[in-house]
Scaffold this motif. Structure first.
Motif, mmCIF file in Angstrom:
data_model
loop_
_atom_site.group_PDB
_atom_site.id
_atom_site.type_symbol
_atom_site.label_atom_id
_atom_site.label_comp_id
_atom_site.label_asym_id
_atom_site.label_seq_id
_atom_site.Cartn_x
_atom_site.Cartn_y
_atom_site.Cartn_z
ATOM 1 N N GLY A 79 0.804 -1.219 0.000
ATOM 2 C CA GLY A 79 0.000 0.000 0.000
ATOM 3 C C GLY A 79 0.835 1.266 0.000
ATOM 4 O O GLY A 79 2.057 1.223 0.152
ATOM 5 N N CYS A 80 0.153 2.395 -0.219
ATOM 6 C CA CYS A 80 0.828 3.687 -0.239
ATOM 7 C C CYS A 80 -0.198 4.760 0.124
ATOM 8 O O CYS A 80 -1.316 4.742 -0.402
ATOM 9 C CB CYS A 80 1.390 3.957 -1.639
ATOM 10 N N PRO A 81 0.162 5.679 1.004
ATOM 11 C CA PRO A 81 -0.808 6.685 1.439
ATOM 12 C C PRO A 81 -1.048 7.804 0.421
ATOM 13 O O PRO A 81 -1.974 8.594 0.593
ATOM 14 C CB PRO A 81 -0.175 7.257 2.713
ATOM 15 N N ASN A 82 -0.255 7.881 -0.644
ATOM 16 C CA ASN A 82 -0.395 9.015 -1.577
ATOM 17 C C ASN A 82 -1.726 9.019 -2.333
ATOM 18 O O ASN A 82 -2.204 10.069 -2.740
ATOM 19 C CB ASN A 82 0.754 9.028 -2.588
ATOM 20 N N ALA A 83 -2.303 7.852 -2.542
ATOM 21 C CA ALA A 83 -3.633 7.731 -3.152
ATOM 22 C C ALA A 83 -3.780 8.487 -4.470
ATOM 23 O O ALA A 83 -4.802 9.153 -4.688
ATOM 24 C CB ALA A 83 -4.705 8.172 -2.160
ATOM 25 N N CYS A 84 -2.801 8.408 -5.363
ATOM 26 C CA CYS A 84 -2.958 8.994 -6.699
ATOM 27 C C CYS A 84 -4.222 8.368 -7.309
ATOM 28 O O CYS A 84 -4.472 7.176 -7.118
ATOM 29 C CB CYS A 84 -1.743 8.680 -7.565
ATOM 30 N N ARG A 85 -4.953 9.130 -8.049
ATOM 31 C CA ARG A 85 -6.330 8.687 -8.337
ATOM 32 C C ARG A 85 -6.408 7.436 -9.210
ATOM 33 O O ARG A 85 -7.404 6.742 -9.222
ATOM 34 C CB ARG A 85 -7.147 9.833 -8.922
ATOM 35 N N PHE A 86 -5.341 7.110 -9.964
ATOM 36 C CA PHE A 86 -5.364 5.934 -10.833
ATOM 37 C C PHE A 86 -4.800 4.691 -10.154
ATOM 38 O O PHE A 86 -4.820 3.596 -10.708
ATOM 39 C CB PHE A 86 -4.528 6.198 -12.099
ATOM 40 N N CYS A 87 -4.252 4.850 -8.943
ATOM 41 C CA CYS A 87 -3.371 3.811 -8.398
ATOM 42 C C CYS A 87 -4.132 2.732 -7.639
ATOM 43 O O CYS A 87 -4.620 2.952 -6.525
ATOM 44 C CB CYS A 87 -2.335 4.462 -7.490
ATOM 45 N N CYS A 88 -4.188 1.532 -8.234
ATOM 46 C CA CYS A 88 -4.988 0.473 -7.603
ATOM 47 C C CYS A 88 -4.292 -0.117 -6.385
ATOM 48 O O CYS A 88 -4.956 -0.580 -5.466
ATOM 49 C CB CYS A 88 -5.354 -0.612 -8.601
ATOM 50 N N THR A 89 -2.968 -0.081 -6.345
ATOM 51 C CA THR A 89 -2.312 -0.685 -5.174
ATOM 52 C C THR A 89 -2.533 0.180 -3.938
ATOM 53 O O THR A 89 -2.653 -0.331 -2.836
ATOM 54 C CB THR A 89 -0.813 -0.907 -5.418
ATOM 55 N N SER A 90 -2.594 1.506 -4.141
ATOM 56 C CA SER A 90 -2.895 2.364 -3.002
ATOM 57 C C SER A 90 -4.336 2.136 -2.537
ATOM 58 O O SER A 90 -4.599 1.920 -1.354
ATOM 59 C CB SER A 90 -2.682 3.828 -3.397
ATOM 60 N N HIS A 91 -5.270 2.138 -3.476
ATOM 61 C CA HIS A 91 -6.682 2.004 -3.103
ATOM 62 C C HIS A 91 -6.997 0.609 -2.546
ATOM 63 O O HIS A 91 -7.819 0.475 -1.644
ATOM 64 C CB HIS A 91 -7.578 2.301 -4.313
ATOM 65 N N ASP A 101 7.973 -2.767 -2.651
ATOM 66 C CA ASP A 101 7.241 -1.860 -1.770
ATOM 67 C C ASP A 101 6.957 -0.644 -2.630
ATOM 68 O O ASP A 101 7.866 -0.129 -3.287
ATOM 69 C CB ASP A 101 8.144 -1.477 -0.589
ATOM 70 N N GLU A 102 5.708 -0.192 -2.647
ATOM 71 C CA GLU A 102 5.326 0.867 -3.578
ATOM 72 C C GLU A 102 6.193 2.106 -3.455
ATOM 73 O O GLU A 102 6.441 2.813 -4.419
ATOM 74 C CB GLU A 102 3.864 1.257 -3.358
ATOM 75 N N ASN A 103 6.592 2.426 -2.240
ATOM 76 C CA ASN A 103 7.275 3.701 -2.028
ATOM 77 C C ASN A 103 8.159 3.594 -0.791
ATOM 78 O O ASN A 103 7.923 4.262 0.219
ATOM 79 C CB ASN A 103 6.195 4.800 -1.864
ATOM 80 N N PHE A 104 9.179 2.759 -0.897
ATOM 81 C CA PHE A 104 10.002 2.396 0.260
ATOM 82 C C PHE A 104 10.558 3.614 1.007
ATOM 83 O O PHE A 104 10.602 3.660 2.227
ATOM 84 C CB PHE A 104 11.155 1.503 -0.212
ATOM 85 N N SER A 163 9.991 4.140 -6.262
ATOM 86 C CA SER A 163 9.869 5.366 -5.465
ATOM 87 C C SER A 163 9.136 6.459 -6.213
ATOM 88 O O SER A 163 9.159 6.519 -7.432
ATOM 89 C CB SER A 163 11.262 5.875 -5.096
ATOM 90 N N SER A 164 8.515 7.342 -5.449
ATOM 91 C CA SER A 164 7.966 8.559 -6.055
ATOM 92 C C SER A 164 9.083 9.613 -6.043
ATOM 93 O O SER A 164 10.006 9.547 -5.222
ATOM 94 C CB SER A 164 6.743 9.038 -5.281
ATOM 95 N N ALA A 165 8.966 10.605 -6.939
ATOM 96 C CA ALA A 165 10.021 11.620 -7.069
ATOM 97 C C ALA A 165 10.164 12.441 -5.786
ATOM 98 O O ALA A 165 11.264 12.763 -5.361
ATOM 99 C CB ALA A 165 9.717 12.525 -8.262
ATOM 100 N N GLU A 217 0.939 15.366 -6.742
ATOM 101 C CA GLU A 217 1.776 16.021 -5.737
ATOM 102 C C GLU A 217 3.203 15.482 -5.774
ATOM 103 O O GLU A 217 4.178 16.195 -5.614
ATOM 104 C CB GLU A 217 1.212 15.736 -4.326
ATOM 105 N N LYS A 218 3.306 14.154 -6.019
ATOM 106 C CA LYS A 218 4.609 13.499 -5.904
ATOM 107 C C LYS A 218 5.634 14.002 -6.921
ATOM 108 O O LYS A 218 6.830 13.822 -6.730
ATOM 109 C CB LYS A 218 4.439 11.984 -6.044
ATOM 110 N N THR A 219 5.153 14.634 -8.031
ATOM 111 C CA THR A 219 6.123 15.120 -9.017
ATOM 112 C C THR A 219 6.107 16.660 -9.098
ATOM 113 O O THR A 219 6.816 17.244 -9.912
ATOM 114 C CB THR A 219 5.809 14.567 -10.420
HETATM 115 S S1 SF4 Z 1 2.916 7.481 -5.230
HETATM 116 FE FE1 SF4 Z 1 2.960 5.666 -6.578
HETATM 117 S S2 SF4 Z 1 2.344 3.957 -5.230
HETATM 118 FE FE2 SF4 Z 1 1.775 5.862 -4.184
HETATM 119 S S3 SF4 Z 1 -0.363 6.211 -4.744
HETATM 120 FE FE3 SF4 Z 1 0.892 7.364 -6.222
HETATM 121 S S4 SF4 Z 1 1.191 5.954 -7.939
HETATM 122 FE FE4 SF4 Z 1 0.482 4.737 -6.181
#
Ligand code: SF4
Ligand code: B12
Length: 531
Positions: A188-200, A236-239, A266-268, A299-301
């Motif tokens: 999982g990942c808390p960033n919750a980008c709207r397309f990201c199925c592993t976060s959701h 790990d989505e975002n170690f 990793s995210s940027a 946000e991540k980029t």
């Molecule tokens: S940063 Fe990566 S793993 Fe995290 S929610 Fe966004 S796309 Fe998904």
């Protein structure tokens, strides 16, 4: 008594990557070859990966558990009748929906006593329990779910299995040793980008399996004891987002004078937060980075100069796999090229293009569904992100999306040379940037690069021989010249290795020409006795 249960955990049946009643040819059971270097022919690295999640669950149950990986339908039936299983857990992702449904039918027919559990990302399909005959559905983390189901202690500490990153690996016909270990620090990942199925899928939060750097270090030490290792692929989505844990890990590595090569996603923003110097000290040699697009809304980029970041990483020997999303709302048949250009300008070693994919349970899916944009009549086998888009895009039909995607991959190869060549160049950068290092960690890193440069060198000649255009041939010659300048001209041993690599590559090239380049993974059966 619950713990006396016999459990079968299985992945879906093969063959994979073929057009048949159950699947599509794009769903090759490989990583690079299906979504990264898929158009690079002989130069596409060939790696197979076990279904890691199943082994992780099995290792953490007290019950007698068998993991059946990559069965054929027939082998699956044989397993169902071999032992009286109480539970059969089927792990599947969305494009394998029909396979999972067929497997559930087979369980009912051949093991009527068994309860069926569905798990993996396919479990996010709306109303899956009505579409597939089953008894339980795990939507999310599986260890806890299974322990609860079996009446085991859910809070027992997690034990991590020691598994190879990949098996049956080869590069241009040259077999590679399985010399690395997979580590799954959490999901999982808390960033919750709207397309990201592993976060959701994991409720937009991070579920750690290792809470501290010390726990990670203990796992690495065990893995090193159990098998010789050089690389750790961190699933790990975002170690780096768990910054203090990563810092603790570095402190442990320094304290024990240990050096491993880490492959990270990793995210940027997380890279920027820790800085490149930290990555070098930690031992990062490969980074999978979400570039998303030139005008990414995430946000991540935000405010990150991505091409500059990639340059900085490559200069210190960190191979970058940049991931870009195509067919977003801002893409039309002209602007899409801006993002393909952006991917190329990023200068990443590897480039992955994925289609914007409204996976069930993501915010994107909810929005598109509400707006009536989903092509819900398109069978789930087509929902995989490497051919047709399954939503109505104002500027692309599904067939056009297929062509644009293929062309994007082809452009990367034509205009940048093959990805492996870039990676070999980055490895040399790593060697040169640590030359003469006196600091113990950087000296260890230097040793790593020296070893890796020597093992990559013979492949360079193969690339020059089989180059598909002039740019690639010249680029290979240039990298060979840089290697020769750094290490001196090749000696007799390297010449012998080059000759072997050339022969194996010629055989592989002929094989691709004559019978194609699809390979199936072998069935793997692993038994975890009751504890
Ligand atoms: S940063 Fe990566 S793993 Fe995290 S929610 Fe966004 S796309 Fe998904
Ligand atoms: C490794 C991987 C692969 C490997 C698969 C190896 C294999 N043996 O299956 C390779 C590279 C071959 C691959 C290929 C593809 N993949 Co893939 N892959 C991954 C990746 C990166 C990691 C999976 C993993 O090991 N995670 C770590 C473990 C711990 O997590 P997990 O698998 O989710 O398991 C946990 C839970 O889900 C649950 N669980 C899982 N199974 C079960 C079963 C039971 C019974 C229970 C109770 C619980 C349970 O418990 C586990 C522990 O908590 C994920 C992304 C990700 N970060 O997860 C994408 C991902 C699974 N892949 C995806 C896709 C789309 C594909 C492809 C279709 C890509 C393509 N276009 O070709 C192909 C399909 C190949 C095929 N024929 O099936 C999507 C799935 C989307 C969806 N919603 O279904 C993902 C999520 C990537 C993404 N974000 O888009 N993939």
């Amino acid at each position: 008594m619950h713990t006396a249960s016999r459990i079968l955990l299985t992945s879906v049946f093969g063959p994979y990557g073929v057009d048949d009643a159950y699947g599509r040819k794009e769903n090759i059971m490989e990583l690079f070859h299906n979504q990264v270097t898929r158009e690079q022919g002989l130069f596409s690295p060939r790696f197979r990966h076990q279904s890691f999640g199943l082994y992780l669950i099995a290792e953490n149950l007290r019950a007698d558990t068998t993991v059946l990986d990559f069965p054929s339908a027939r082998r699956f039936v044989k397993e169902l009748t071999r032992r009286p299983y109480d539970y059969v857990g089927i792990s599947f992702i969305l494009p394998n929906f029909v396979k999972a449904r067929r497997m559930a039918e087979l369980v009912r027919r051949h093991a009527p006593q068994a309860k069926i559990i569905l798990g993996g990302h396919g479990a996010a399909i709306p109303d899956v329990e009505r579409l597939i005959d089953c008894d339980h559905v795990c939507r999310g983390e599986g260890i806890r779910f299974m322990r609860q189901l079996l009446g085991e202690d859910v809070d027992r500490p997690i034990s991590h299995p020691v598994l190879s990153i990949a098996f049956r690996k080869h590069l241009m016909g040259v077999p590679l040793p399985s010399d690395g270990v997979i580590m799954m620090p959490g999901v999982g990942c808390p960033n919750a980008c709207r397309f990201c199925c592993t976060s959701h899928f994991f409720d937009r939060e991070y579920t750690p399996f290792f809470r501290t750097g010390r726990e990670i270090f203990d796992f690495l030490a065990r893995a090193e004891r159990e098998r010789k290792l050089t690389d750790i692929w961190v699933m790990d989505e975002n170690f780096l987002k768990q910054r203090s844990r990563a810092e603790e890990l570095l402190a442990e590595l320094e304290r024990h004078g240990k050096y491993y090569g880490f492959y990270l996603f990793s995210s940027a923003e997380a890279v920027r937060a820790v800085g490149v110097e930290f990555l070098k000290r930690l031992g990062v040699t490969f980074l999978w980075l979400g570039l998303e697009g030139r005008q990414s809304e995430y946000e991540k980029t935000k405010d990150v100069d991505l091409p500059a970041m990639v340059r900085e990483l490559r200069a210190v020997g960190i191979t970058v796999l940049g991931s870009v999303i195509l067919f977003t709302e801002r893409h039309d048949q002209r602007t899409i090229h801006e993002d393909i250009d952006f991917a190329i300008e990023s200068g990443s070693d590897f480039i992955q293009f994925m289609q914007l994919a409204p996976w069930p349970n993501t915010r994107l899916y909810q929005e598109y569904r509400a707006a009536g944009l989903l092509r819900e009549d398109m069978p789930y086998e087509e929902w995989h992100g490497q051919r047709y888009i399954w939503y109505r895009h104002p500027h692309f039909t599904p067939a056009e999306a297929d062509v644009f995607l293929r062309d994007a991959f082809q452009r990367v190869w034509d205009e940048m040379g093959c990805s492996v060549l870039r990676m070999i160049e980055t490895t040399l950068n790593g060697y040169l940037s640590t030359l003469g290092a006196t600091d113990a960690r950087l000296a260890a890193r230097h040793e790593y690069y020296t070893r890796t440069c020597h093992s990559f060198y013979p492949v360079l000649s193969v690339i020059r021989t089989h180059a598909h255009n002039r740019l690639e041939r010249d680029y290979a010659a240039q990298v060979i010249a840089r290697y020769d300048e750094a290490f001196g001209p090749p000696g007799a041993t390297q010449h012998a290795k080059i000759a072997i690599a050339q022969t194996l590559a010629a055989i592989e090239a002929a094989r691709i020409r004559l019978i194609g380049n699809l390979r199936q993974p072998p069935t793997v059966v692993t038994h975890f006795p009751p504890t």
